[in-house]
Enzyme design. Sequence first.
Site, PDB file in Angstrom:
ATOM      1  CB  SER A  49      -0.903   0.007   1.228  1.00 58.15           C
ATOM      2  OG  SER A  49      -1.579   1.236   1.309  1.00 58.15           O
ATOM      3  NE  ARG A  50       3.411   1.859  -5.581  1.00 65.05           N
ATOM      4  CZ  ARG A  50       2.779   1.352  -6.621  1.00 65.05           C
ATOM      5  NH1 ARG A  50       1.678   1.918  -7.041  1.00 65.05           N
ATOM      6  NH2 ARG A  50       3.249   0.310  -7.256  1.00 65.05           N
ATOM      7  CB  VAL A  51      -1.785   5.354   1.365  1.00 67.17           C
ATOM      8  CG1 VAL A  51      -2.256   6.250   2.491  1.00 67.17           C
ATOM      9  CG2 VAL A  51      -2.203   5.940   0.020  1.00 67.17           C
TER      10      VAL A  51
END
Length: 524
Positions: free
Chosen positions: A364-366
């Site tokens: 998850s790039r968040v």
Amino acid sequence: MALRPEEISSIIKQEIEKYDLSLGMESVGTVLQIGDGIARIYGLEDAMSGELLEFPGGIKGIVLNLEEDNVGAALLGDARHIKEGDLVKRTKRIAEVPVGEAVVGRVVTPVGEPLDNKGPIHLTQTRALEFIAPGIVARQPVKEPVQTGLKAIDSMIPIGRGQRELIIGDRQTGKTAILVDTILNQKDTDLYCIYVAIGQKQSTVAKVVKVLEDAGALEYTTVVVACASDPAPMQFIAPYAGCAMGEYFLFNGKHVVVMYDDLSKHAVAYRELSLLLRRPPGREAYPGDVFYLHSRLLERACKLSDRLGGGSLTGIPIIETQAGDISAYIPTNVISITDGQIYLESDLFYAGIRPAINVGLSVSRVGGHAQTKMMKQVAGMLRLDLAQYRELQAFAKFGSELDVSTQRNLIRGEHMTELLKQVQYKPMPVEHQVVEIFSGARGFLDDIPVDSVQPFVAGLVEFVESHYQQITVNLKMKKEITPDIEELLKKAIKEYKERFITEMGFELTDHPALGKAYIRSEQK
């Protein structure tokens, strides 16, 4: 009966006054060719790209090609009654879809027609299918979580409101199940759900609708359906229609999650349309703008700034891979557009690890920004530990002589993998997830048999709810593990563990890596 001339003349005068001499001009064209859901029309020189056209019988079409001597249009409906030479009218409206609160709880086509036998849908508002995504200034960072109710996702690959998280994997690996669980978990929250089924069997969609209906989740969900039996143009507009319905909530300061199941079939429908429209084919016969097809859709997912109401639209697309090949054309395209992916692996699924998430390839790039503080506290290193466990597992097959710390890592990884398994359609509240993951991550499960992990954590949650309810109440309110709650949680787990060991009849024995461990008495 005598006729009175003055009456007749007054009526004639009234009719003359009403007579309107103004001329109305209408732009019309003629069907040159029709077939496979595509019409070529002559005479609509002033038509716009993406404009709605009206064919005989009330059938609508969308202008997709503007050529030198004709217009190529995709038909949104049954084209059997349209023939060469029929007149086609311009509507002077760009393709749009009806939107509003009335679609919530309904199963509809991409053009807003009901499919659920619950009567007509009365909508006054419409939104364009294609809409320019809000710019950077109009957005704010993703920082609120979308709780899926799945331990493995909420702890390791969190999804935030306004994020685009791809679910990717082969057929029959549980991709749709993750979406359904996420919808079920939004009960009693302020999140609306829109599920877009593209190119699926009607029976498959009917099963999903039945699950949602039985769980009472259809009350806050809209299902947009373009089945495999529907023409390619309907499958092509379906995700844009779902997104437009979601944008109604986004721009009214509300929160919505739009799920596209799946974009592989959407790309195939677009390829079919493009080839029929004689557009030049590129790699794998897809047209040159197939990347833009998905980027302009997924970029519409965002968290709006407070000045614009603070609404959010979360996009969760699905991509189906062939034999686990995530480096194919459409999968790599969508991976590069989204803010992370959840990769489901067939081998894990068949090994009974469900959801079958490959921790090494999922991201998850968040990240932690979309997690509550308490989840970050318990699951901080969980993803790295599990990825490391998978690596060690491969090495452990080759050598029997492993040092003590490696053996401990393997034991912890094995127990955590078991803990993260979850039954389908049984999402969990986040405070229960925290209690379970805390017990595993802090090593309370290491010395009990692996096959007892699931019964242990299930019983632990019940025990905490009945004897230490202040733990879950505090976690729900404060969203963090304070030192007091941590001590109370440790005390509760120790107390329950003693009870569990006694009930199961476990016996303590020597263990090469842990020193002491519990085994079943019959194994002695």
